[in-house]
Enzyme design. Structure first.
Site, PDB file in Angstrom:
ATOM      1  N   GLY A 266       0.828  -1.198   0.000  1.00 61.05           N
ATOM      2  CA  GLY A 266       0.000   0.000   0.000  1.00 61.05           C
ATOM      3  C   GLY A 266       0.864   1.250   0.000  1.00 61.05           C
ATOM      4  O   GLY A 266       1.081   1.854   1.064  1.00 61.05           O
ATOM      5  N   TYR A 267       1.350   1.643  -1.162  1.00 59.90           N
ATOM      6  CA  TYR A 267       2.174   2.849  -1.295  1.00 59.90           C
ATOM      7  C   TYR A 267       1.445   3.926  -2.092  1.00 59.90           C
ATOM      8  O   TYR A 267       1.096   4.979  -1.592  1.00 59.90           O
ATOM      9  CB  TYR A 267       3.495   2.499  -1.971  1.00 59.90           C
ATOM     10  CG  TYR A 267       4.624   2.138  -1.034  1.00 59.90           C
ATOM     11  CD1 TYR A 267       4.374   1.522   0.193  1.00 59.90           C
ATOM     12  CD2 TYR A 267       5.945   2.400  -1.371  1.00 59.90           C
ATOM     13  CE1 TYR A 267       5.398   1.190   1.046  1.00 59.90           C
ATOM     14  CE2 TYR A 267       6.985   2.073  -0.523  1.00 59.90           C
ATOM     15  CZ  TYR A 267       6.716   1.469   0.684  1.00 59.90           C
ATOM     16  OH  TYR A 267       7.740   1.138   1.531  1.00 59.90           O
ATOM     17  N   SER A 268       1.212   3.656  -3.384  1.00 60.65           N
ATOM     18  CA  SER A 268       0.662   4.681  -4.274  1.00 60.65           C
ATOM     19  C   SER A 268      -0.765   5.048  -3.889  1.00 60.65           C
ATOM     20  O   SER A 268      -1.520   4.221  -3.382  1.00 60.65           O
ATOM     21  CB  SER A 268       0.691   4.187  -5.727  1.00 60.65           C
ATOM     22  OG  SER A 268       2.018   4.020  -6.172  1.00 60.65           O
TER      23      SER A 268
ATOM     24  N   GLU B 219      13.007  -3.374  -3.605  1.00 58.57           N
ATOM     25  CA  GLU B 219      12.069  -3.493  -4.734  1.00 58.57           C
ATOM     26  C   GLU B 219      12.771  -3.223  -6.047  1.00 58.57           C
ATOM     27  O   GLU B 219      12.525  -3.891  -7.054  1.00 58.57           O
ATOM     28  CB  GLU B 219      10.913  -2.518  -4.540  1.00 58.57           C
ATOM     29  CG  GLU B 219       9.896  -2.550  -5.689  1.00 58.57           C
ATOM     30  CD  GLU B 219       8.766  -1.556  -5.497  1.00 58.57           C
ATOM     31  OE1 GLU B 219       7.890  -1.508  -6.367  1.00 58.57           O
ATOM     32  OE2 GLU B 219       8.763  -0.829  -4.488  1.00 58.57           O
TER      33      GLU B 219
ATOM     34  N   GLU C 230      11.721   8.077 -14.952  1.00 52.92           N
ATOM     35  CA  GLU C 230      12.170   9.471 -14.969  1.00 52.92           C
ATOM     36  C   GLU C 230      12.628   9.899 -13.570  1.00 52.92           C
ATOM     37  O   GLU C 230      13.660  10.575 -13.416  1.00 52.92           O
ATOM     38  CB  GLU C 230      11.033  10.375 -15.454  1.00 52.92           C
ATOM     39  CG  GLU C 230      10.701  10.247 -16.934  1.00 52.92           C
ATOM     40  CD  GLU C 230       9.957   8.970 -17.270  1.00 52.92           C
ATOM     41  OE1 GLU C 230       9.965   8.582 -18.452  1.00 52.92           O
ATOM     42  OE2 GLU C 230       9.355   8.355 -16.350  1.00 52.92           O
TER      43      GLU C 230
END
Length: 775
Positions: free
Chosen positions: A127-129, A244, A386
């Site tokens: 649960g990051y983004s 990751e 990026e």
């Protein structure tokens, strides 16, 4: 790879395990996985098989179920798994959640969760983004407040891979709104079966259900879900992202490449265009070169992490570099899959539907499309590429870019340090023009290498007056010479010439090698001809026996180091056809010579022989094999020199862009230039790793040696273009002048690009290799 006896035994153990435990259904599930990792229905059963053998989490600390393997064992295991389509198990628990627990969890938390993660009992998601916080994690708004013995969570998470199958989540939440955004984040780990948690599926453009959005509405989780301290989540998140982003991807990508080669043969089995087949085959060879370079670099990363010791200068940026290199290469492979699929790539069928009809469609073509669409996410997840380039550039702008191409033992470290110090003291850049003014102006450098440093014999056996080294020492010396803008004639004489004599194995000419070590002999190898380009076998120069005296007639092209050499080693065909190596005295009659200044300032010569007497024939029988071995050694040495040149160019470019201002700020402040320098740096680091990985190549078969050398050289040539052109571009107008070193380095790289054949030639050598047997 050249494996030791113990490593071969381990490889065989892994193969036996896979043959016994990997079922046909598991293999088929692994084969049909087009997503990030295998579906739960395939991945978890396989993980449990691995756990039973003790191999589910080999990278973990031994006390928690790790294997304590060497870097090579990790690589062997991953390579064998990929080769047989073993399911790619979810990394979310094993590779991401578990290291966080080991580093930050309490003993109770470790005991509660680690065994279940390892054994495939629990299944985790991340649960990051959030809808408003993608790569910018610091702006997340999902919040948690402490109420008694619980945390109460409100908000949502998005792009949550496999949340619909997960039993647990590790999650970043905001627990404090005061201060900087990064300071108010906490890290929670909890079960997903709590009230107030809802999961909405998100179907990707490939038709796969991997992603989800997770909603929290007054969701309550236990207080001990907190990992580490409250508001320590940002530090833990950065730690996790290193795991990751910094995995070992090359074995998996090599498996994908093997699959593409098989599908290419199937797609063209019925006599389709031979030209298209050849074009795609060369594209696959180019992909292999990229995988080889990534593989070599990832082995360096793994060795640094496991072995400790002195860390490479690029190590802090390794997670970001690995993420960019691996994901973009993965995407490139999916593009090649589409090229192979042809018209069938337009089908919207599922993989399972492709063959389930009386008129089947090629399953590989359907897989190619799904993989292509699915892998568009690879450069987005885990922080967009990026953003990763921003991080790489930030590191590069403050780092030392000079790293040896291979790990150093104590003797090599002393050798390299003394050479670098001597070059800096005796031969700074402002003396370069003087040193290259005439063919003989290089003599002081040559004598210094021989008498002041004793390095001309560094790679020669001790009984010949050398130091008992070999190709590794030659690579290190060439790298140092390249970084000091000093190349010839060491590579043409002490590498190509000396290796040729040693490969020919004629004791009668050991005196030449002894003279080389003492600085009295300078060799030049005349092997190429105008009509042959860089083909060593296309030789029209002929040997003739006249009254017991051998003579030679023919022409040789751009013989490097010939104007100042004391001995010429010339290839020629005898009357029966075999290739021979002749020792020619440069002062002999019948020689026509035209000295040619190369664009990098070095000297070469066009040579023509008209019944020129031969001093002696060296070796017995056909010399093509010996010449090819020496040529491959010299190609690697040129690659090492190119790495040195690129390191110097990179150093100067970083300094220049940090100091030179335009529009009121340093050039290095512009993001587009940062990204260009990040790409240059990644290319340089991979080129160094590719060359260094070939230091043991002389122990390979000729076919395998050719493939490895050419793969490394393709990486070097690609990097030389990128770094050389980038250095000139970023220096602006000054980069186009001879006043700065950057122009001289760029010209030297241009010569190296042409010296041993171009990218196309080396790709053909890579494509021609059929691979070792599985035995």
């Amino acid at each position: 790879m050249n494996l030791s006896h113990d490593e071969l035994a381990f490889r065989d153990e892994v193969r036996a395990f896979l043959a016994a435990e990997l079922t046909d259904d598991m293999r088929l599930g692994g084969h049909r996985t087009s997503g990030i990792f295998s579906d739960y229905e395939v991945g978890i059963p396989w993980q449990r098989v691995l756990a039973k053998r003790g191999w589910a989490a080999p990278h973990w600390p031994v006390e928690w179920g790790g294997c304590g393997w060497t870097p090579k064992q990790h690589d062997i295991f991953a390579s064998e798994m990929a080769a047989v389509d073993a399911p790619k198990v979810s990394p979310l628990g094993l590779v991401m959640a578990a290291p966080v627990l080991v580093a930050f969890g309490t003993q109770v938390q470790k005991e509660r969760w680690l065994a279940d993660i390892r054994n495939g009992v629990s299944y985790w998601c991340q649960g990051y983004s959030e809808p408003g916080a993608g790569s910018d994690l610091a702006s997340l708004q999902c919040r948690a407040r402490r109420e008694g013995n619980e945390w109460v969570i409100n908000g949502s998470k998005i792009w949550t891979t496999h949340a619909h199958r997960a039993t647990h989540m590790f999650c970043l939440v905001r627990t404090d709104h005061s201060g900087k955004p990064q300071q108010g984040i906490s890290f929670l780990m909890f079960e997903l079966n709590n009230p107030g948690i809802q999961i909405r599926p998100i179907i990707s453009i490939s038709g796969d259900h991997e992603f989800n959005q997770v909603f929290f509405d007054e969701a309550r989780v236990p207080a001990d879900a907190l990992i580490g301290e409250e508001n320590q989540g940002w530090a833990i998140a950065k730690f996790l992202l290193e795991h990751e982003r910094g995995g070992s991807s090359a074995p998996f990508l090599r498996g994908r490449l093997a699959r593409l080669r098989e599908s290419l043969q199937e797609a063209f089995a019925q006599g389709a265009s031979a030209t298209e087949h050849q074009d795609i085959a060369l594209s696959l060879a180019n992909a292999q070169c990229r995988i080889d370079a990534l593989h070599a670099w990832e082995q360096e990363v793994l060795t640094a992490r496991i072995g400790g010791g002195t860390q490479p200068a690029w190590m802090p940026a390794a997670p970001s570099m690995g993420k960019v290199l691996a994901t973009e290469l993965k995407q490139h492979l999916t593009e090649l899959g589409l090229d192979i699929a042809g018209p069938y790539g337009a089908s919207s069928l599922t993989i399972e539907e492709a063959a389930a009809h009386a008129l089947p469609l090629p399953e590989e073509s359907v897989f190619a499309t799904r993989a292509y669409l699915n892998d568009r996410a690879a450069s987005i997840y885990g922080g967009t590429n990026e953003v990763q380039r921003n991080l790489i550039a930030r590191h590069v702008l403050g780092t030392e870019v000079v790293e040896p191409v291979l790990p150093l033992d104590e003797t090599q470290a002393m050798l390299l340090a003394s050479l670098q110090s001597w070059l800096q003291d005796k031969w700074p850049f402002d003396k370069r023009a003087q040193m290259m003014a005439t063919p003989e102006a290089i003599a002081p450098l040559w004598q210094g290498l021989a008498h002041e440093l004793g390095l001309l014999g560094a790679a020669l056996p001790e009984h010949l007056g050398g130091m008992g080294g070999g190709l590794p020492e030659q690579l290190l010396i060439c790298q140092a010479l390249g970084a000091a803008w000093v190349g010839e004639p060491y590579s043409s004489s002490a590498v190509l010439g000396a290796n040729l004599l040693q490969a020919l194995g004629d004791p009668a000419f050991d005196v030449l090698l002894q003279g080389l070590a003492e600085g009295q002999v300078r060799l030049a190898v005349a092997a190429l001809e105008p009509a042959g380009r860089t083909d060593l076998s296309r030789v029209q120069t002929r040997l003739h026996n006249s009254n017991g005296q051998m003579h030679i007639s023919g022409r040789k092209a751009l013989v490097r180091g010939a104007p100042g050499a004391t001995h010429w080693l010339v290839s020629a065909r005898d009357g029966a056809g075999p290739l021979r190596i002749c020792w020619i005295d440069p002062a002999a009659r019948g020689v026509q010579r035209r000295d040619v200044r190369l664009i990098d300032g070095a000297w070469a010569a066009e040579l023509a022989f008209d019944q020129t007497p031969v001093q002696a024939l060296i070796g017995q029988g056909d010399a093509l094999a010996a010449l090819s071995q020496a040529w491959d050694s010299a190609t690697l040495a040129a690659g090492a020199e190119a790495v040195g040149v690129m390191q110097a160019l990179m150093r100067d470019t970083l300094n220049y862009t940090s100091q030179r201002k335009q529009f009121g700020q340093p050039l290095a402040a512009f993001q587009v230039l940062q990204h260009r320098m990040a790409d240059m740096y990644m290319a340089l680091v991979q080129a160094a790793a590719a060359v260094g990985a070939c230091a043991d190549v002389l122990g390979d078969s000729p076919e395998r040696r050719a493939e490895r050398v050419s793969s490394a050289h393709v990486t070097v040539l690609r990097a030389a273009r990128l770094v050389g052109q980038g250095a000139v571009q970023l220096h602006g107008g000054m980069g186009m002048t001879d006043e700065l070193a950057v122009g001289h380095g760029f010209k030297r790289l241009t010569v190296i690009e042409q010296q041993f054949g171009g990218v196309a030639q080396h790709l053909r050598r890579v494509a021609a290799f059929k691979g070792p047997s599985k035995e």
